[in-house]
Design a protein around this motif. Structure first.
Motif: not given
Ligand code: F0G
Length: 366
Positions: A284, A287-288, A341, A344-347
């Motif tokens: 985490e 990625l941040e 990667t 990932a998790g983005r709109n």
């Protein structure tokens, strides 16, 4: 006329085990930007620069060591080079083998290589072998292979690799006028931290465990000091933090998904001699940090590279960053190598609109 960068061997030939008459294979590596990241000054209280190694020809710092390793191979009879890799070494080896007219074999952990890196090895025509195992298994195999067959090993256990990689430290000192107070790096197989420590030490007039000759002792020092070396590993792949190998290393930062680093001793020496440390950060945090560097500094790096930024931010939160310290973070690889990667998790649902100015203005909410 503006200076045309010659690649790291020609730029630093007096500090490398090469002579002018030696064959040199270069794609123009090195000379990468050192960017003052003011957003990180604000977050850490230091004066923070990022050494943007994703600007190298194949998009990572590996090219510095590949120009030296592959040039050295041309002095031997070997016609094939081989490496184990988490992706970047194989991309670089494949490209430099093309430039040298050599064949390249790459041994990779199956399913754990970012798509961009795999694409590079494929388009440069490397012979790919995917192993049902991790990087450490691949390195063991390639070591055995190169001992028994006339194939040259171009992983960083080949001392020519670290020779080339040490030039990044020279560039930092050349750019800043002296060594920084602190240098932060991601650590996987631990070659790069060892190479930087060698580079900084040699520029200050000393040799290190990894040095191959004592030429540094005979050249006027360029730097008056050496930095503290801060190394950062991924939480699930942190053998140097734990003090023992990790059998099943795991992290989103596949570049540094390594459980038993080859340059273990050199890295510990760099840490201890420089009065630095090696810590670990979570996926985490990695990625941040990647997102922060992209959105606040303007530099898109891959997750493995973001470990250095994450480690610096963590250190600042723990009060370990001296106020005003001059800090360089190496960001080792280009973000474009692993867009999956990053996204990932983005709109990603961007609905098409009518091809008019009005619809565009509405979509932008201007
Ligand atoms: N960052 C990136 C982007 C890397 O690809 C690597 C290593 C590292 C950091 C760690 O550097 O191994 O010298 O401590 N990649 C290797 C490879 C293992 O196969 O591409 P290190």
């Amino acid at each position: 006329m503006a200076h045309q960068w010659q690649g790291v061997i020609r730029e630093y030939i007096d500090r490398l085990p090469f002579a002018e008459s030696d064959p040199i294979v270069t794609l123009g590596e090195g000379g990468t930007p050192l960017v003052h990241a003011t957003a990180l000054d604000a977050r850490t209280g230091g004066e923070v620069y990022v050494k943007v190694e994703g600007m190298n020809p194949t998009g990572s710092f590996k090219d510095r060591g590949m120009t030296t390793a592959i040039s050295h191979v041309l002095r031997s009879d070997a016609k094939i080079v081989a490496c184990a890799s988490t992706g970047n070494t194989s991309a670089s080896a494949a490209a430099y083998a093309v430039a040298a007219g050599l064949k390249c074999a790459v041994i990779l952990p199956a399913g754990k290589i970012a798509a961009g890196k795999l694409a590079q090895a494929i388009v440069h025509g490397a012979n790919l072998v995917a192993v049902d195992g991790n990087f450490d298994d691949c390195l063991r195999i390639v070591r055995e292979l190169t001992e028994r067959f006339p194939v040259a090993l171009v992983n960083s256990v080949n001392p020519y690799r670290l020779q080339g990689q040490k030039t990044a430290a020279f560039e930092v000192v050349d750019a800043l006028g002296d060594a920084p107070d602190i240098h932060v790096l991601p650590v996987g197989n631990a070659g790069n931290i060892s190479a930087y420590w060698m580079g900084y030490s040699e520029y200050a007039g000393h040799t290190t465990l990894a040095s191959v000759d004592d030429s540094a002792l005979h050249i006027e020092p360029v730097a008056t000091k050496v930095p503290q070396m801060w190394g950062v590993q991924a939480w699930g792949a942190a053998p140097l933090v734990l003090g023992h190998p990790v059998e099943k290393p795991e992290t989103v930062a596949t570049a540094i998904r390594i459980g038993n680093p080859a340059s273990w001793k050199y890295a510990e020496d760099a840490r201890d001699q420089s009065h630095g440390w090696i810590d670990r950060v979570t996926d985490e945090q990695i990625l941040e940090a990647q997102a922060i560097l992209a959105a606040e500094v303007g530099v898109f790096i891959e997750p493995g590279s973001a470990a250095s930024i994450a480690g610096l931010i963590k250190a600042a939160e723990e009060g370990k960053v001296p106020a005003g310290a001059k800090i360089v973070c190496t960001v080792t690889g280009n973000g474009l190598k692993d867009t999956a990667t990053a996204l990932a998790g983005r709109n990603l649902e961007i609905n098409p609109i009518e091809p008019t100015l009005q619809a565009t203005v509405e979509a932008l909410a201007l």
